[in-house]
Design an enzyme around this catalytic site. Sequence first.
Site, PDB file in Angstrom:
ATOM      1  CB  CYS A  75      -0.947   0.077   1.189  1.00 40.11           C
ATOM      2  SG  CYS A  75      -2.118  -1.255   1.265  1.00 40.11           S
ATOM      3  NE  ARG A 124       4.699   1.496  -0.067  1.00 41.71           N
ATOM      4  CZ  ARG A 124       5.714   1.232   0.726  1.00 41.71           C
ATOM      5  NH1 ARG A 124       6.936   1.495   0.332  1.00 41.71           N
ATOM      6  NH2 ARG A 124       5.527   0.727   1.919  1.00 41.71           N
ATOM      7  CD1 TRP A 130      -0.493  -6.219  -3.177  1.00 33.90           C
ATOM      8  CD2 TRP A 130      -0.752  -6.810  -1.044  1.00 33.90           C
ATOM      9  NE1 TRP A 130      -0.234  -7.563  -3.072  1.00 33.90           N
ATOM     10  CE2 TRP A 130      -0.388  -7.954  -1.778  1.00 33.90           C
ATOM     11  CE3 TRP A 130      -0.976  -6.950   0.324  1.00 33.90           C
ATOM     12  CZ2 TRP A 130      -0.234  -9.215  -1.198  1.00 33.90           C
ATOM     13  CZ3 TRP A 130      -0.823  -8.201   0.908  1.00 33.90           C
ATOM     14  CH2 TRP A 130      -0.451  -9.312   0.137  1.00 33.90           C
ATOM     15  CG  ASN A 153       1.268   0.296   4.388  1.00 32.02           C
ATOM     16  OD1 ASN A 153       0.899  -0.866   4.230  1.00 32.02           O
ATOM     17  ND2 ASN A 153       2.522   0.670   4.252  1.00 32.02           N
ATOM     18  N   GLY A 154      -0.890  -1.358   6.494  1.00 28.04           N
ATOM     19  CA  GLY A 154      -0.611  -2.251   7.622  1.00 28.04           C
ATOM     20  C   GLY A 154      -1.798  -3.155   7.876  1.00 28.04           C
ATOM     21  CD  GLU A 199      16.536 -13.879  -7.503  1.00 28.30           C
ATOM     22  OE1 GLU A 199      15.951 -14.374  -6.525  1.00 28.30           O
ATOM     23  OE2 GLU A 199      16.210 -12.775  -7.979  1.00 28.30           O
ATOM     24  CE  LYS A 239      13.359 -11.813  -9.456  1.00 26.97           C
ATOM     25  NZ  LYS A 239      14.015 -11.235  -8.323  1.00 26.97           N
ATOM     26  CD  GLU A 272       8.757 -11.411  -8.171  1.00 25.88           C
ATOM     27  OE1 GLU A 272       9.923 -11.694  -8.493  1.00 25.88           O
ATOM     28  OE2 GLU A 272       8.486 -10.613  -7.263  1.00 25.88           O
ATOM     29  CG  HIS A 308      17.339 -38.455  -5.244  1.00 27.00           C
ATOM     30  ND1 HIS A 308      17.703 -39.752  -4.911  1.00 27.00           N
ATOM     31  CD2 HIS A 308      18.490 -37.820  -5.547  1.00 27.00           C
ATOM     32  CE1 HIS A 308      19.015 -39.876  -5.000  1.00 27.00           C
ATOM     33  NE2 HIS A 308      19.524 -38.713  -5.389  1.00 27.00           N
ATOM     34  CE  LYS A 326      11.083  -3.424  -5.095  1.00 25.24           C
ATOM     35  NZ  LYS A 326      11.741  -4.462  -5.887  1.00 25.24           N
TER      36      LYS A 326
HETATM   37  O1  M6R Z   1      12.428  -5.677   0.563  1.00 23.21           O
HETATM   38  P1  M6R Z   1      12.953  -7.066   0.779  1.00 23.21           P
HETATM   39  O2  M6R Z   1      14.269  -7.294   0.137  1.00 23.21           O
HETATM   40  O3  M6R Z   1      12.978  -7.451   2.234  1.00 23.21           O
HETATM   41  O4  M6R Z   1      11.909  -7.996   0.066  1.00 23.21           O
HETATM   42  C1  M6R Z   1      12.022  -9.390   0.150  1.00 23.21           C
HETATM   43  C2  M6R Z   1      11.135 -10.073  -0.864  1.00 23.21           C
HETATM   44  O5  M6R Z   1       9.808  -9.729  -0.678  1.00 23.21           O
HETATM   45  C3  M6R Z   1      11.538  -9.715  -2.307  1.00 23.21           C
HETATM   46  O6  M6R Z   1      12.878  -9.985  -2.548  1.00 23.21           O
HETATM   47  C4  M6R Z   1      10.686 -10.513  -3.306  1.00 23.21           C
HETATM   48  O7  M6R Z   1      10.968 -11.862  -3.223  1.00 23.21           O
HETATM   49  C5  M6R Z   1      10.909  -9.973  -4.714  1.00 23.21           C
HETATM   50  N1  M6R Z   1       9.672  -9.489  -5.249  1.00 23.21           N
HETATM   51  C6  M6R Z   1      11.445 -10.993  -5.663  1.00 23.21           C
HETATM   52  O8  M6R Z   1      11.689 -10.449  -6.916  1.00 23.21           O
END
Ligand code: M6R
Length: 607
Positions: free
Chosen positions: A2, A27, A76, A100-101, A480, A484, A487, A503, A602
């Site tokens: 948010c 956000r 969000w 926000n929260g 990773e 990516k 996502e 396995h 984010k």
């Molecule tokens: O702000 P942060 O680095 O703590 O965020 C951690 C994860 O939420 C963040 O890396 C998330 O996995 C990304 N969207 C991946 O691309």
Amino acid sequence: MCGIIGFTGNVDAKDILIDGLTSLEYRGYDSAGISYFTKNGIQTVKTVGKVSILKDKVNSEHSADATKCGIGHTRWATHGGVNKTNAHPHRFGRVTLVHNGIIENYTELKEEFAKEGKTPVSDTDSEIAAMVIDSCYKTNPISAIKKAVKKLVGAYALCIMFDEHPGKIYAIRKGSPLVATSTKNGSVIASDMVAIIKYSKDYFVLPEHHIATITAKSIKINDLDSNEVEPDMLHVNWDMTAAQKDGYEYFMLKEIHEQPQALTNTILPRIKDGLVDFSADNVPDSLFDGINAITIAACGTAMHAGLIGKSLLEKYVRIPVTVEIASEFRYKDPIVDEKTLVIIVSQSGETADTREAINIAHKKGAKTLAIVNVKGSSIARESDYVLYTHAGPEIAVASTKAYIVQMAVMYLLTFKLAVLKNTLPTNNVRKLVSTLLTIPDYVDNILSSDKVIEKISKRLVNAESLFFIGRGLDYSLSMEGSLKLKEISYIHSEAYAAGELKHGTISLITDNVPVIAIATQKDVFSKTLANIEEVRTRGAFVIMVTTSDAAVNVSLCDHILSLPEIDDAFTPFGAAVMLQFLAYYTSYAKGLNVDQPRNLAKSVTVE
Ligand code: M6R
């Protein structure tokens, strides 16, 4: 999670609010809304979906409204579905707010209000916060907020307007971030600096449990005992262009291209006389005295950077390293004591689970060292020591440049510790450090491989599922790469240690299932090749990421992506970029919104 903005000043507030929400949209993008004072009281405009829809509505239906003070929100969704009623701002009685929260006790509070015959119109916890503040409010906003926060359990950043106090915004936060600044045209408060940078590079973080009274001329901060508090001013060294697309179609592509600079900014200032020096970061060498174990706690991509750190630290410093997913770490009884260094990794510095790991570490007597991108963020302030990554603002939800500089800090830490713990001859460390200094150019080189990867990624668009495999550092990279890709392209993907496939998972490999095999480590190269043979035999479509000097039988793969030659320890920097491109172009080819993947936000400030 948010985005919040508030502005009060001597110019039109609506444009500033919409502009701020546009910058904060990463956000959360389920719905958006603004409320502002007019001569006829507070006016609210809300829409489901993007800020651009809100902007059109404001321009077409409310262009005549004059205002110099208002609040805005981009959502969000957590509590309550995505619809206009649940969109912020929320109003109850004489109170209008954005939040926000999460208000954790909102169900109990709602039940109490029901007994008084008060019913919210939305399904949100945020409206309940408005109800609580309204119920505590007679004429004085500050005493109402003070009373109300005693009743609210959970996390909140709140910007509040009271009907009888036009031109004023009140704010308080616990857990969720808020930054603010005053300029000659007015005062502005927001969830983060990207919404403020247009007006000032100097700002402060609203301290938790403090109330801000925001007027056109000033921002006054009081603690809950009414003492006035002078906030610590901070300065950012990036400017507006850093928060704009600057000709790129998506922020993610721009941020991938910013990696060489981000790496230079993160590495170079920390190299002195050919070795790593953290004295300018105020991280003393004594921090590492007596440390016999390291725990790294983080989430998502930041956790994957931690995995790279584990491999390096264990290899070069011979110290045991545990990498913990922060949301797991916080709910177990981790084996951490005063001899453990707990490293917290976070781009935003606000991730709720990661933040809680600091508390747990401190309770167990451990020292904490944060690797954080956002200056003055909660994690940066709450950890004992901080090593900032200098990536500048990262706007795309998918993390790229923040990851690569988190990795860079892992290398710096490793080389620092290798000297302090005397686990490598200093000359060898110097050699490694000099290679690290070449990494910005190395990455810059790889950026030109994007066209080839764009072509290859077209082949992934129709896949239902795909696999990433690798060993050692390459396995961490696989995780990773897989995150990516799924996502932002919504294709199911899994990462496997290459030797582990047989396995169980190999039963999923059939004709044309894409397997992205990362094989950059010479010591296990032949082993990974054997695993590639295994999937190839079962019909997999194989894309191999390897080094240019590797002897690969081309018939083994459908595509080879070659990294320029470099010491094996540093190939993750190159492989990371290739995997970022692969994810980017796959998402792009599917016509998706690369920067704002569905259901995500984010900065994850809820647990
Ligand atoms: O702000 P942060 O680095 O703590 O965020 C951690 C994860 O939420 C963040 O890396 C998330 O996995 C990304 N969207 C991946 O691309």
